[in-house]
Design an enzyme around this catalytic site. Structure first.
Site, mmCIF file in Angstrom:
data_model
loop_
_atom_site.group_PDB
_atom_site.id
_atom_site.type_symbol
_atom_site.label_atom_id
_atom_site.label_comp_id
_atom_site.label_asym_id
_atom_site.label_seq_id
_atom_site.Cartn_x
_atom_site.Cartn_y
_atom_site.Cartn_z
ATOM 1 N N ASP A 170 28.368 -10.850 -10.626
ATOM 2 C CA ASP A 170 29.011 -11.978 -11.310
ATOM 3 C C ASP A 170 29.261 -13.140 -10.359
ATOM 4 O O ASP A 170 29.812 -12.947 -9.265
ATOM 5 C CB ASP A 170 30.374 -11.544 -11.874
ATOM 6 C CG ASP A 170 30.303 -11.138 -13.326
ATOM 7 O OD1 ASP A 170 29.416 -11.637 -14.049
ATOM 8 O OD2 ASP A 170 31.138 -10.320 -13.746
ATOM 9 N N LYS A 230 25.004 -13.076 -12.595
ATOM 10 C CA LYS A 230 25.415 -13.280 -13.990
ATOM 11 C C LYS A 230 26.435 -14.403 -14.021
ATOM 12 O O LYS A 230 27.257 -14.511 -13.110
ATOM 13 C CB LYS A 230 26.014 -11.988 -14.560
ATOM 14 C CG LYS A 230 26.629 -12.161 -15.949
ATOM 15 C CD LYS A 230 26.876 -10.848 -16.666
ATOM 16 C CE LYS A 230 28.220 -10.192 -16.426
ATOM 17 N NZ LYS A 230 29.392 -11.021 -16.735
ATOM 18 N N GLU A 265 29.910 -9.975 -25.412
ATOM 19 C CA GLU A 265 31.174 -9.236 -25.310
ATOM 20 C C GLU A 265 32.056 -9.479 -26.524
ATOM 21 O O GLU A 265 32.324 -10.629 -26.900
ATOM 22 C CB GLU A 265 31.911 -9.647 -24.010
ATOM 23 C CG GLU A 265 33.233 -8.931 -23.835
ATOM 24 C CD GLU A 265 33.806 -9.027 -22.421
ATOM 25 O OE1 GLU A 265 33.119 -9.543 -21.503
ATOM 26 O OE2 GLU A 265 34.956 -8.575 -22.242
ATOM 27 N N GLU A 273 28.928 -16.899 -16.973
ATOM 28 C CA GLU A 273 29.441 -16.986 -18.337
ATOM 29 C C GLU A 273 29.181 -18.374 -18.933
ATOM 30 O O GLU A 273 29.322 -19.382 -18.240
ATOM 31 C CB GLU A 273 30.959 -16.715 -18.351
ATOM 32 C CG GLU A 273 31.323 -15.314 -17.882
ATOM 33 C CD GLU A 273 32.825 -15.023 -17.931
ATOM 34 O OE1 GLU A 273 33.607 -15.893 -18.391
ATOM 35 O OE2 GLU A 273 33.215 -13.927 -17.497
ATOM 36 N N ASP A 281 33.135 -9.357 -12.117
ATOM 37 C CA ASP A 281 34.367 -9.967 -11.609
ATOM 38 C C ASP A 281 35.586 -9.251 -12.199
ATOM 39 O O ASP A 281 36.731 -9.579 -11.874
ATOM 40 C CB ASP A 281 34.402 -11.482 -11.847
ATOM 41 C CG ASP A 281 34.289 -11.857 -13.305
ATOM 42 O OD1 ASP A 281 34.148 -10.958 -14.155
ATOM 43 O OD2 ASP A 281 34.328 -13.073 -13.600
ATOM 44 N N SER A 282 35.331 -8.215 -13.030
ATOM 45 C CA SER A 282 36.417 -7.316 -13.448
ATOM 46 C C SER A 282 36.992 -6.589 -12.231
ATOM 47 O O SER A 282 38.049 -5.959 -12.324
ATOM 48 C CB SER A 282 35.921 -6.301 -14.485
ATOM 49 O OG SER A 282 34.716 -5.690 -14.065
#
Ligand code: KIV
Length: 271
Positions: free
Chosen positions: A90, A120, A189, A122, A51-52
């Site tokens: 993501d 993925k 991270e 978080e 999602d960057s």
């Protein structure tokens, strides 16, 4: 020789075996067909449609604005290019935090509409139920702990996480929990290297680090950062493998100059 002449796809099992054999795992982000093709052909093990994309592709300040539809668009472009790498996508902010049913339906959309191989998300204990539900549908899940950019407004800054004992203890607990729940791998991270190594040693799932030192099972970087396309972002953990900003800028300047000087196109470049 291209790696595609004898293609053996990387699977979630491949990267788990790599951990067992002590072979380091390489992961990079990609968001479009052309870049994904280069990264796949170069032989990277895992491609993350991160999602960057919200930052490097769309120019947003955070990862929060990107939508599920936009992630599916990026992911399907990447999947069309990839012949070997494992493609992980993501789940964007707002597509899984509500409840586990919402998480499953977002994960199913990604798998069905993009053809990706895993998702993925978080978080630790707070997303356990969602992970279980996604796994129950046969969708592999990668976890993400430490600095979790979707929670930037809770943290307030992008500085190193888990330097204090209480947060480090929670991170170790969450790492074990994600492993026990069935995540096939976990991203850590921007945390202290000794803590990342401790987690990687304590759990079976491969740990892929970004700003988490060398004692983990693999490394991930954002493609645009490591290629030096983006000059404004220089965290300590970033190694730049190219200066594409200069290469591209010089190419564009030369193109403009050639047009102005009526040098381009020449006779050979004309019909
Ligand atoms: O979105 C992303 O690029 C990521 C990596 C930094 C791990 O989550």
């Amino acid at each position: 020789m291209s790696v595609h002449t004898n293609i053996k796809r990387v699977t979630t099992h491949t990267i788990q075996e790599m951990k067992m054999k002590g072979e380091k795992i390489s992961m990079l982000t990609a968001y479009d067909f052309s870049m994904a093709k280069i990264v796949d052909e170069a032989g990277v093990d895992v491609i993350l449609v991160g999602d960057s994309a919200s930052n490097v592709m769309a120019g947003h300040e955070t990862t929060l604005p990107i939508t599920l539809d936009q992630m599916i668009y990026h992911a399907s472009s990447v999947v069309r290019a990839v012949k070997r790498s494992l493609v992980v996508v993501d789940l964007p902010f707002g597509s899984y935090q509500g409840n586990s049913k919402e998480a499953l339906s977002s994960a199913i959309r990604i798998m069905k509409e993009s053809g990706a191989h895993a998702v993925k998300l978080e978080g630790g204990a707070e997303v356990k139920e969602s992970i279980e539900r996604i796994l129950s549908a046969g969708i592999p899940v990668m976890g993400h702990l430490g600095l979790t950019p979707q929670s930037i407004y809770k943290f307030g800054t992008y500085t190193v996480r888990a330097k204090e004992e209480a947060e480090a203890a929670k991170l170790i607990h969450d790492g074990k929990l994600l492993d026990d729940t069935g995540c096939f791998a976990i991203v850590l991270e921007k945390i202290p290297a000794h803590l990342a190594q401790k987690v990687a040693t304590a759990i079976d799932a491969p740990v892929i680090g970004i700003g988490a030192g060398n004692g983990v099972d693999g490394q991930v970087l954002v493609l645009h950062d490591m290629l030096g396309i983006n000059k404004d972002f220089s965290p300590r953990f970033l190694r730049r493998y190219a200066d594409l900003h200069t290469v591209m800028s010089d190419a564009v300047k030369n193109y403009i100059k050639d047009i102005k000087e009526v040098d381009f196109p020449n006779d050979k470049e004309s019909y």
